[in-house]
Design a protein around this motif. Structure first.
Motif, PDB file in Angstrom:
ATOM      1  N   PRO A 161      82.710  14.283  56.615  1.00  0.00           N
ATOM      2  CA  PRO A 161      83.564  14.413  55.429  1.00  0.00           C
ATOM      3  C   PRO A 161      84.073  13.088  54.857  1.00  0.00           C
ATOM      4  O   PRO A 161      84.647  13.080  53.764  1.00  0.00           O
ATOM      5  CB  PRO A 161      84.739  15.264  55.928  1.00  0.00           C
ATOM      6  CG  PRO A 161      84.219  15.982  57.129  1.00  0.00           C
ATOM      7  CD  PRO A 161      83.248  15.033  57.766  1.00  0.00           C
ATOM      8  N   THR A 162      83.864  12.000  55.582  1.00  0.00           N
ATOM      9  CA  THR A 162      84.321  10.696  55.070  1.00  0.00           C
ATOM     10  C   THR A 162      83.159   9.849  54.543  1.00  0.00           C
ATOM     11  O   THR A 162      83.360   8.672  54.214  1.00  0.00           O
ATOM     12  CB  THR A 162      85.047   9.910  56.175  1.00  0.00           C
ATOM     13  OG1 THR A 162      84.102   9.527  57.189  1.00  0.00           O
ATOM     14  CG2 THR A 162      86.167  10.725  56.790  1.00  0.00           C
ATOM     15  N   TYR A 163      81.967  10.411  54.431  1.00  0.00           N
ATOM     16  CA  TYR A 163      80.762   9.619  54.167  1.00  0.00           C
ATOM     17  C   TYR A 163      80.755   9.142  52.709  1.00  0.00           C
ATOM     18  O   TYR A 163      80.385   9.878  51.776  1.00  0.00           O
ATOM     19  CB  TYR A 163      79.518  10.439  54.466  1.00  0.00           C
ATOM     20  CG  TYR A 163      78.258   9.611  54.614  1.00  0.00           C
ATOM     21  CD1 TYR A 163      78.117   8.693  55.645  1.00  0.00           C
ATOM     22  CD2 TYR A 163      77.206   9.747  53.721  1.00  0.00           C
ATOM     23  CE1 TYR A 163      76.968   7.940  55.792  1.00  0.00           C
ATOM     24  CE2 TYR A 163      76.046   9.012  53.853  1.00  0.00           C
ATOM     25  CZ  TYR A 163      75.929   8.106  54.893  1.00  0.00           C
ATOM     26  OH  TYR A 163      74.786   7.355  55.036  1.00  0.00           O
ATOM     27  N   SER A 164      81.138   7.903  52.500  1.00  0.00           N
ATOM     28  CA  SER A 164      81.312   7.349  51.149  1.00  0.00           C
ATOM     29  C   SER A 164      80.038   7.341  50.311  1.00  0.00           C
ATOM     30  O   SER A 164      80.096   7.638  49.112  1.00  0.00           O
ATOM     31  CB  SER A 164      81.888   5.934  51.236  1.00  0.00           C
ATOM     32  OG  SER A 164      83.209   5.965  51.722  1.00  0.00           O
ATOM     33  N   PRO A 165      78.847   6.966  50.852  1.00  0.00           N
ATOM     34  CA  PRO A 165      77.652   6.961  50.001  1.00  0.00           C
ATOM     35  C   PRO A 165      77.381   8.310  49.345  1.00  0.00           C
ATOM     36  O   PRO A 165      76.954   8.364  48.181  1.00  0.00           O
ATOM     37  CB  PRO A 165      76.533   6.568  50.976  1.00  0.00           C
ATOM     38  CG  PRO A 165      77.215   5.776  52.040  1.00  0.00           C
ATOM     39  CD  PRO A 165      78.547   6.429  52.207  1.00  0.00           C
ATOM     40  N   ALA A 166      77.643   9.408  50.063  1.00  0.00           N
ATOM     41  CA  ALA A 166      77.390  10.729  49.486  1.00  0.00           C
ATOM     42  C   ALA A 166      78.359  11.013  48.343  1.00  0.00           C
ATOM     43  O   ALA A 166      77.980  11.597  47.314  1.00  0.00           O
ATOM     44  CB  ALA A 166      77.502  11.804  50.552  1.00  0.00           C
ATOM     45  N   PHE A 167      79.614  10.611  48.485  1.00  0.00           N
ATOM     46  CA  PHE A 167      80.566  10.786  47.382  1.00  0.00           C
ATOM     47  C   PHE A 167      80.166   9.953  46.170  1.00  0.00           C
ATOM     48  O   PHE A 167      80.291  10.402  45.026  1.00  0.00           O
ATOM     49  CB  PHE A 167      81.979  10.413  47.844  1.00  0.00           C
ATOM     50  CG  PHE A 167      82.666  11.484  48.638  1.00  0.00           C
ATOM     51  CD1 PHE A 167      83.161  12.624  48.021  1.00  0.00           C
ATOM     52  CD2 PHE A 167      82.802  11.364  50.007  1.00  0.00           C
ATOM     53  CE1 PHE A 167      83.790  13.623  48.755  1.00  0.00           C
ATOM     54  CE2 PHE A 167      83.439  12.355  50.754  1.00  0.00           C
ATOM     55  CZ  PHE A 167      83.924  13.491  50.131  1.00  0.00           C
TER      56      PHE A 167
END
Length: 538
Positions: A161-167
Motif C-alpha cells: 500500500p505504500t508503493y510510490s511508483p504505482a501511485f
C-alpha cells in the motif's frame, strides 16, 4: 567484511596469473562492486568471472542487474535470458527481462515476462511482485490500454500500500483520462509515501508538472519542475518543459536559458531544437507584424524595420535550429509532428523577409496538420507581407475558428482590418485579443494591442476611447519604444479633445525620452501655435 588479501596489510601474495584465472576472485569482486554501486567496475569484474565460469546462475543474476543499472539494455536482456536458461523458474530473472524489454520499447513482450514472473518461484532477490505489477502497468499504459494499466497499478498497491511508483503510474493514467484532481491526489500520495523501490523519485513531481501545465496553472507547474531539477539537474526533458511554460507566460529570456540547458543534455532532440527555433523567433520579434500606432508610421516603414542587425542573426540561428530538427534531429515529435518545426521555420523566414519561402513552410505545416491554428495564423502574416490581404484575412479567421482564445490571431486580424480601413471591425478584434490567452502572460504583453487600438479609436474620432487605450498602455510600464508610441497617441487624443495643456505636458515628457522624434516635434509646434493663438485672442 575484508575482501581479498589485496585490501589487507597482511595479505598473502598471489601472482597476477593466478588472480587472472581465479573465478572466485572475480565473482567476489563483481558482487562487492555491485553492492557499493560501482557498476562500471562491477561490469568488468563480472565479465571476467563469466569468462571463467558461465554456468553459475548467481554471477548471471549480479551481472544482469548491473547491466540494467548501467542502462545497457541489449546486454542486460541477453544476461537475463541466460539466467532463465539456468534457472527457468526464477521470478527475479523474468521481472528483470520484463524491465529490460520495457526499456527497449518491446511492451507486449514485457507484459508476458512480468506475468511469468508473478507465476514463478517468487524468488525476487532485490525485486518484488509489486515491481512486476508496476512494469506490467507501465507497458499497458504505453500501449494506451489504460484500463489494464490501472488494474496492474492497483494490484501493485494491494501488494504494498505504500508503493510510490504505482501511485505515480495511477497519476498518469488519471491525467490521460482528464481526471486531473484524482491525478494530483495520486501523485501527492506517491510523494508522501516516498517508497520508490530504487526507481526514479522525481516521477510524481514530473507528472504533477504536466498536470498543472495542462490546467494552465503555470506557477504550480514551474514549482513542480523546479523540484525535479533540484534532484535531477541533468533531466533535459524537464528543462524543455520548463522552457515551454516560460514561453507561454511570455518570459522569453528565461525560457531560452532553460531550453539551452535542455540542449546540453539532448543536443539532437527534435522538439528541443524546434523550441530553440521558436524562442529565437520570439526574442527577435519586438513587435507584431505591423504597427499602426501613430500617423507618422506607415506599412512600408514597419516592414523595412524588421529583420535588422542582431535580430536578423537570431532569425538565421532560428532557421538553422529548425532545419536541424527536420533534417538530423532524433527523438519523438509531439502530437503536431514535424508540422511544429515547419511552422517555426516559416516564422524565421518572415523575420529574414523571405516571405514566399515562409508561405511555403506554413503550407507544408498545414499539409501535415490541417487543424494547426498557429500555422494558419502565421500564414496570414506571410500573406500580409505579400499584400494578399483577402487571403491573409481568411487565413487568420481559420486560426480563430480553431482557437477562439488566440490573442495573437485576433491581433493579426485587427492589423489586417485596419489596413483595409475596416476600423469598427478592427476595434472588436482588438477587444477579443485583450480577452484571450494573452492574460496568461505578463500584463505588459497587452501594450501593443492597446497602443494600436488607441490609434484606431483616433481614426474613428472616438478621442476619449483613444485616450483611455493609450493611458492603459502607459499604466502597464511598457518598454521605451512602446512608451513613446503610447505617449504620442495620448497626445493626439488630447489635441483632438482640445486639451492642449495636457497634450503639451505629454509631448514634453515624450521628447525627454525621445528628443529626435520628429512626429512629437511637429505636434509640439502645432500645440504651441494653438496656445499662442488662444492667448492672443484673450
Amino acid at each position: 567484511m575484508l575482501i581479498l588479501g589485496l585490501f589487507s596489510r597482511f595479505s598473502v601474495k598471489v601472482s597476477s596469473q593466478e588472480v587472472f584465472h581465479d573465478y572466485s576472485y572475480w565473482a567476489q569482486l563483481c558482487e562487492t562492486f555491485a553492492q557499493i554501486e560501482d557498476y562500471e567496475q562491477a561490469n568488468a569484474a563480472c565479465n571476467s568471472a563469466i569468462s571463467l565460469n558461465a554456468k553459475d546462475p548467481k554471477i548471471w543474476e549480479i551481472w544482469a542487474n548491473v547491466l540494467l543499472k548501467l542502462q545497457k539494455y541489449p546486454q542486460a536482456l541477453v544476461s537475463f535470458q541466460q539466467l532463465l536458461r539456468l534457472k527457468p523458474e526464477s521470478s527475479f530473472a523474468s521481472i528483470g527481462e520484463c524491465e529490460v524489454l520495457y526499456n527497449l520499447n518491446q511492451y507486449e513482450q514485457a507484459i508476458g515476462s512480468c506475468e511469468l514472473a508473478l507465476k514463478k518461484d517468487q524468488s525476487w532477490q532485490n525485486a518484488s511482485p509489486q515491481r512486476a505489477w508496476y512494469f506490467r502497468g507501465e507497458a499497458f499504459r504505453q500501449l494506451n490500454q489504460l484500463e489494464n494499466a490501472f488494474f496492474s497499478y492497483d494490484w501493485a498497491i494491494k501488494t504494498d500500500p505504500t508503493y510510490s511508483p504505482a501511485f505515480s503510474g495511477m497519476c498518469l493514467v488519471f491525467f490521460q483520462e482528464n481526471q486531473y484532481q484524482s491525478a494530483l491526489e495520486a501523485c501527492q500520495t506517491a510523494r508522501f509515501n516516498n517508497s520508490w523501490d530504487g526507481l526514479e523519485t522525481t516521477l510524481a513531481w514530473e507528472y504533477e508538472g504536466k498536470i498543472y501545465h495542462q490546467l494552465q496553472q503555470y506557477s504550480q507547474a514551474l514549482n513542480a519542475y523546479n523540484e525535479v531539477l533540484a534532484r535531477e539537474p541533468q533531466n533535459g526533458l524537464v528543462w524543455r518543459r520548463k522552457a515551454e511554460i516560460l514561453e507561454t507566460i511570455g518570459n522569453y529570456s528565461q525560457a531560452i536559458t532553460a531550453n539551452a540547458w535542455a540542449l546540453q543534455f539532448m543536443p539532437d532532440d527534435r522538439l528541443t531544437l524546434t523550441q530553440q527555433c521558436a524562442l529565437l523567433n520570439l526574442i527577435s520579434q519586438s513587435t507584431p507584424p505591423a504597427n499602426v500606432a501613430s500617423n507618422s508610421q506607415n506599412k512600408e516603414t514597419n516592414k523595412d524595420n524588421q529583420g535588422q542587425g542582431s535580430e536578423q542573426n537570431d532569425y538565421t540561428k532560428a532557421l538553422a535550429s529548425c532545419d536541424q530538427a527536420l533534417q538530423k534531429g532524433t527523438g519523438n515529435w509531439n502530437e503536431l509532428g514535424p508540422a511544429l518545426a515547419w511552422n517555426q521555420r516559416g516564422n524565421a523566414l518572415i523575420g529574414l523577409k523571405r516571405y514566399e519561402e515562409a508561405l511555403e513552410s506554413f503550407e507544408k505545416a498545414l499539409s501535415l496538420e490541417p487543424n494547426y491554428g498557429e500555422a494558419w495564423r502565421n500564414r496570414s502574416v506571410a500573406l500580409w507581407h505579400l499584400e494578399e490581404y483577402p487571403q491573409a484575412l481568411m487565413s487568420v479567421e481559420q486560426a480563430i475558428t480553431i482557437n477562439p482564445m488566440d490573442s495573437q490571431a485576433w491581433f493579426n486580424k485587427a492589423i489586417i482590418l485596419t489596413q483595409q480601413k475596416q476600423y469598427n471591425e478592427a476595434i472588436t478584434a482588438y477587444d477579443q485579443a485583450l480577452a484571450g490567452n494573452i492574460n496568461y502572460q505578463s500584463p505588459s504583453a497587452k501594450v501593443p494591442i492597446l497602443v494600436n487600438q488607441s490609434a484606431v479609436f483616433w481614426q474613428l474620432k472616438q478621442y476619449q476611447a483613444a485616450l483611455l487605450s493609450a493611458q492603459s498602455a502607459l499604466d502597464l510600464n511598457p518598454d521605451s519604444l512602446a512608451k513613446t508610441k503610447a505617449l504620442y497617441n495620448k497626445s493626439l487624443a488630447l489635441i483632438s479633445l482640445e486639451n492642449y495643456q495636457q497634450a503639451e505636458e505629454t509631448l514634453k515628457y515624450l521628447l525627454e525620452i525621445a528628443p529626435e522624434n520628429q512626429s512629437a516635434q511637429d505636434a509640439m509646434k502645432f500645440i504651441q501655435q494653438k496656445i499662442n493663438s488662444m492667448n492672443e485672442q484673450k
